[in-house]
Design an enzyme around this catalytic site. Structure first.
Site, PDB file in Angstrom:
ATOM      1  N   CYS A  74      -3.056-111.491  55.109  1.00  0.00           N
ATOM      2  CA  CYS A  74      -1.740-111.928  55.544  1.00  0.00           C
ATOM      3  C   CYS A  74      -1.450-111.453  57.043  1.00  0.00           C
ATOM      4  O   CYS A  74      -1.700-110.141  57.285  1.00  0.00           O
ATOM      5  CB  CYS A  74      -0.712-111.556  54.609  1.00  0.00           C
ATOM      6  SG  CYS A  74      -0.476-112.270  53.386  1.00  0.00           S
ATOM      7  N   ILE A  75      -0.498-112.205  57.743  1.00  0.00           N
ATOM      8  CA  ILE A  75      -0.334-111.946  59.135  1.00  0.00           C
ATOM      9  C   ILE A  75       1.069-110.928  59.115  1.00  0.00           C
ATOM     10  O   ILE A  75       1.932-111.037  58.170  1.00  0.00           O
ATOM     11  CB  ILE A  75       0.102-112.855  60.019  1.00  0.00           C
ATOM     12  CG1 ILE A  75      -1.394-113.852  60.342  1.00  0.00           C
ATOM     13  CG2 ILE A  75       0.569-112.476  61.450  1.00  0.00           C
ATOM     14  CD1 ILE A  75      -1.176-115.249  60.855  1.00  0.00           C
TER      15      ILE A  75
END
Length: 105
Positions: free
Chosen positions: A104-105
């Protein structure tokens, strides 16, 4: 390490703003984190995703990605974004008391 109060308890947060100690998680804390994230009420569909994430974390040691959530949680991508706007995997993991999912960013 930042500490914030949720449901009347001081909760330590990691660098990503997720609970540092998932053993402290309760449904009341989840509801308080959800409210902080702009989700006024956790519905049975929210709990389906949250409980799936906690179970998957217990089995694999990592919070599931959006792809895995879509394939295995019983909730499709559109509904995930409706339930957990602006990053469903990350937001659901945060409410579930889990670290940010890998990737996940």
């Amino acid at each position: 390490m930042e500490t914030r109060e949720f449901a009347g308890k001081a909760i330590a947060l990691d660098a990503d703003g997720h609970m540092a100690n998932r053993a402290e998680w309760t449904e009341e804390i989840a509801a308080a984190i959800a409210a902080d994230e702009g989700i006024a009420e956790l519905t049975p569909r929210h709990w389906l995703v949250i409980n799936f994430m906690r179970k998957a974390f217990d089995e694999k040691g990592d919070a599931p990605s959006i792809r895995r959530l879509t394939k295995e949680s019983g909730v499709d991508t559109k509904e995930l974004y409706d339930l957990f706007p602006k990053g469903p995997a990350r937001k659901a993991a945060k409410i579930a008391g889990l670290p940010k999912p890998t990737g996940c960013i």
